[in-house]
Design an enzyme around this catalytic site. Structure first.
Site, PDB file in Angstrom:
ATOM      1  N   SER A 127     -33.053  56.005  -6.216  1.00 33.03           N
ATOM      2  CA  SER A 127     -31.980  56.537  -5.413  1.00 33.03           C
ATOM      3  C   SER A 127     -30.938  55.665  -5.046  1.00 33.03           C
ATOM      4  O   SER A 127     -30.263  54.983  -5.969  1.00 33.03           O
ATOM      5  CB  SER A 127     -32.884  57.499  -4.302  1.00 33.03           C
ATOM      6  OG  SER A 127     -32.030  58.554  -3.855  1.00 33.03           O
ATOM      7  N   ARG A 177     -31.561  66.596   7.729  1.00 32.16           N
ATOM      8  CA  ARG A 177     -32.812  66.342   6.999  1.00 32.16           C
ATOM      9  C   ARG A 177     -33.234  67.352   6.163  1.00 32.16           C
ATOM     10  O   ARG A 177     -33.764  67.184   5.250  1.00 32.16           O
ATOM     11  CB  ARG A 177     -33.759  65.601   7.912  1.00 32.16           C
ATOM     12  CG  ARG A 177     -35.160  65.346   7.214  1.00 32.16           C
ATOM     13  CD  ARG A 177     -34.860  64.149   6.146  1.00 32.16           C
ATOM     14  NE  ARG A 177     -36.106  63.454   6.063  1.00 32.16           N
ATOM     15  CZ  ARG A 177     -36.397  62.458   5.050  1.00 32.16           C
ATOM     16  NH1 ARG A 177     -35.363  62.158   4.530  1.00 32.16           N
ATOM     17  NH2 ARG A 177     -37.734  62.241   4.762  1.00 32.16           N
ATOM     18  N   ASP A 203     -36.195  65.880 -11.579  1.00 27.97           N
ATOM     19  CA  ASP A 203     -35.213  65.410 -10.649  1.00 27.97           C
ATOM     20  C   ASP A 203     -33.745  66.060 -10.781  1.00 27.97           C
ATOM     21  O   ASP A 203     -33.185  65.635 -11.793  1.00 27.97           O
ATOM     22  CB  ASP A 203     -35.064  63.793 -10.561  1.00 27.97           C
ATOM     23  CG  ASP A 203     -34.232  63.462  -9.631  1.00 27.97           C
ATOM     24  OD1 ASP A 203     -33.634  64.090  -8.864  1.00 27.97           O
ATOM     25  OD2 ASP A 203     -34.206  62.176  -9.520  1.00 27.97           O
ATOM     26  N   HIS A 206     -37.144  64.586  -7.204  1.00 24.87           N
ATOM     27  CA  HIS A 206     -36.483  63.380  -7.124  1.00 24.87           C
ATOM     28  C   HIS A 206     -37.604  62.444  -6.324  1.00 24.87           C
ATOM     29  O   HIS A 206     -37.501  61.185  -6.538  1.00 24.87           O
ATOM     30  CB  HIS A 206     -35.280  63.382  -6.326  1.00 24.87           C
ATOM     31  CG  HIS A 206     -34.457  62.036  -5.937  1.00 24.87           C
ATOM     32  ND1 HIS A 206     -34.153  61.347  -6.813  1.00 24.87           N
ATOM     33  CD2 HIS A 206     -34.506  61.613  -4.843  1.00 24.87           C
ATOM     34  CE1 HIS A 206     -33.523  60.313  -6.241  1.00 24.87           C
ATOM     35  NE2 HIS A 206     -33.528  60.318  -5.043  1.00 24.87           N
ATOM     36  N   ASP A 207     -38.504  62.951  -5.656  1.00 26.42           N
ATOM     37  CA  ASP A 207     -39.131  62.072  -4.739  1.00 26.42           C
ATOM     38  C   ASP A 207     -40.362  61.494  -5.700  1.00 26.42           C
ATOM     39  O   ASP A 207     -41.418  60.977  -5.172  1.00 26.42           O
ATOM     40  CB  ASP A 207     -40.066  63.176  -3.669  1.00 26.42           C
ATOM     41  CG  ASP A 207     -39.336  62.914  -2.161  1.00 26.42           C
ATOM     42  OD1 ASP A 207     -38.428  61.935  -2.084  1.00 26.42           O
ATOM     43  OD2 ASP A 207     -39.707  63.450  -1.404  1.00 26.42           O
TER      44      ASP A 207
END
Lengths: 208, 384
Positions: B156, B226, B322, B355-356
């Site tokens: 990232s 967040r 992602d 993405h994680d």
């Protein structure tokens, strides 16, 4: 090193013939490198700086996990990024007949490589001709072993077709090996002979 | 150099004071120095100083990669990958991870005291870029006496730093592993960041950035930032698998605006725990740095030009689900590297975790990384 000593399995015939054509310490791009068997062999046996391009993501990931520099891509779209003369040898083994634009692919091979090594199944082999003549169906042989509806081969050609295209593109054929059904390779034979008795052919090409 | 009270030395791990003699020249034209840099190391630097691996952390990450986080008391964020016998093998490599410039875990950022005024920087902190973060890291390496990294690796925003490293200091990076990233932040990515920043700035407790001096904290705004960002880190499939439409602690819908769905409750939890460990102004500054990142633009519009003549070995990795940094963006980096005939590997890992995924248990990713690093390490030995 993750790259083991040459694998206990012998290289596929055409790959072994290709490997012989590659010189020591060369920069090599193997287009359609599969599981990386040829690349691994060339790195260990000839200390080449080897890179690969492979269509199947599973193949790519397996190659990278073995320590090979391989990217996912295909001959039709991913060769044009490379600069001219980036490699000493660009290898295209048993892949030409599956490309969408074989003519452009061959030109790209000889743009980015000082030499290209191309192998393909010969559609002019007598067994293929005989099969079509007597059965009237799409030929299936040792190298062409899938039925017409499932084969990835969309641009099959004969040895003579290929030689004609090289002529047209101004490409020099430095060597031609004709490989018969029993995996015996012959060099120094005529195009006519190779076209009739070669089940597959391996060409070493350059462009003056 | 004064350290500010919210960031006691225990948070920093190790601390370097940099830019004392020569300050850090920032892209915005300002100069910063001296400044603090909090970092962690794992493993041992070898005699040849050739086994250093720099891990670059993501937007809200920190230097506590493989050891307990002193704030959250949770394990490090990459313990699946970093440790003895793991892909980033601390028996072999000397691993360094520093908190990014502008951060809030020991490295100087907007929460720290400006020595010129004796007050927290707040919005007087200069706007920073990915390039500034990397220049600060290079100063840390100088400080540690490390001339050349064996590898720079990160996912990232960490991947952006890796690309910047390889472009700005090609002779200092033997191998580079940018994961799940892009050579520029897309309009969509900037848009999501803007939502987060607006949430923070809309919170009355933000006080135009001066909340520290006024004894307040824009908790609600940072939590919403967040929450919005967290959605972009997950795939639809992953959210559905985890929560579906399941209700939280109730048998049926209650016709109200409590966190009735589990996914709401989860996001609220993510938001509220995040504000306990992160500074709102740091969030503004670091998201801005990502937005500004465009490696091609910095090289006359050609991404390939950013890597001209590189001898670094690259391994690019992306994940199928992602959508924040999709494979197509990663592939642009591969094409640019091909255009300069760089030594590059590229794997796309099949994962539904979004993405994680780069932080999670993805065996195929770990296997390819192990293979790449081992082969690169052997090559490094041969060139030594």
């Amino acid at each position: 090193m993750t790259i083991e000593t040459p694998s206990p399995l012998p290289l596929r015939t055409d790959l072994a013939l290709i490997a012989e054509m590659v010189t020591q310490d060369a920069r090599v791009l193997d287009v359609g490198c599969g599981d990386g068997a040829l690349l691994r062999h060339l790195i260990v046996a000839k200390n080449v700086d080897g890179r690969g391009v492979e269509l199947s993501q599973a193949g790519v990931n397996a190659c990278v996990a073995r320590g090979l520099s391989v990217i996912q891509g295909d001959a039709d779209t991913d060769l044009r990024d490379y600069p001219a003369a980036a490699f000493d040898f660009v290898i295209l083994s048993q892949t030409l007949q599956a490309t969408r634009q074989p003519r452009l692919v061959i030109e790209d091979l000889l743009r980015i490589g000082r030499r290209a090594i191309v192998s393909f199944p010969n559609f002019g082999h007598w067994r293929v001709r005989w099969h079509l003549l007597t059965q009237g169906t799409m030929p299936m042989t040792g190298t062409l072993n899938q039925p017409w509806h499932s084969t990835p081969n969309i641009h099959l050609c004969t040895v003579t077709d290929f030689v004609n295209l090289c002529d047209e593109l101004g490409i020099t054929i430095e060597r031609m090996l004709s490989v018969d059904a029993r995996s015996r390779a012959r060099s120094g034979v005529s195009t006519r002979f190779a076209n009739l008795f070669g089940e597959q052919a391996v060409f070493l090409l350059s462009k003056p | 150099m004064s350290t500010e009270p919210n960031s006691p030395p225990s948070l920093q791990g190790q601390l370097a004071i940099l830019g004392e003699a020569v300050p850090l020249e920032l892209d915005c034209g300002a100069r910063l120095g001296p400044f603090n840099m909090g970092y962690q190391t794992y493993g041992t630097l070898n005699a040849a100083r050739s086994n250093a691996v720099l891990i670059c952390h993501a937007l809200t990450g920190d230097q506590h990669v493989a050891s307990e986080n002193p704030v959250t008391h949770k394990p490090g964020w990459w313990t699946l990958l970093v440790g003895p016998g793991l892909p980033i093998d601390t028996d072999r490599y000397f691993v360094i991870c520093s908190n990014v410039l502008g951060g809030c875990m020991g490295t100087t950022g907007p929460r720290d005291i400006d020595p010129a005024t004796g007050k927290a920087y707040g919005l007087t902190f200069p706007v920073i870029t990915i390039g500034d973060m990397v220049r600060a890291q290079a100063m840390l390496l100088d400080h540690l006496g490390i001339e050349k990294l064996f590898c720079a690796i990160g996912g990232s925003m960490g991947g952006m730093q890796v690309l910047q490293w390889a472009s700005a200091y090609p002779e200092r990076v033997f191998a580079a592993v940018p994961i799940a990233c892009a050579a520029r932040h897309s309009a969509q990515n900037i848009a999501f960041h803007e939502v987060g920043r607006q949430a923070i700035m809309a919170d009355p407790d933000w006080c135009a950035g001066d909340y520290l001096a006024q004894g307040r904290n824009p908790r609600a705004g940072l939590a919403v930032a967040r929450m919005a960002a967290h959605i972009t880190y997950l795939s639809e499939q992953a959210l559905h698998r985890k929560f579906g439409r399941n209700l939280q602690d109730r048998p049926r819908i209650a016709y109200g605006f409590e966190a009735e769905f589990q996914v709401e409750s989860y996001l609220r939890h993510q938001g509220s725990t995040f504000v306990d460990r992160f500074d709102a102004n740091s969030y503004l500054y670091i998201t801005r740095a990502m937005d500004y990142f465009d490696l091609a633009e910095a090289h006359g519009g050609s991404l390939a030009a950013a890597f001209e003549g590189t001898r670094t070995r690259f391994c690019i990795a992306s994940f199928t689900s992602d959508w924040l940094f999709p494979t197509s963006e990663n592939r642009k980096i591969v094409h640019a590297l091909n255009a300069v005939a760089a030594n590059v590997s590229f794997v796309e890992i099949d994962s539904d975790k979004g993405h994680d995924a780069f932080l999670l248990d993805e065996p195929e990713f770990h296997a390819t990384l192990t293979g790449f690093l081992s082969a690169a390490w052997d090559a490094r030995q041969r060139t030594a």
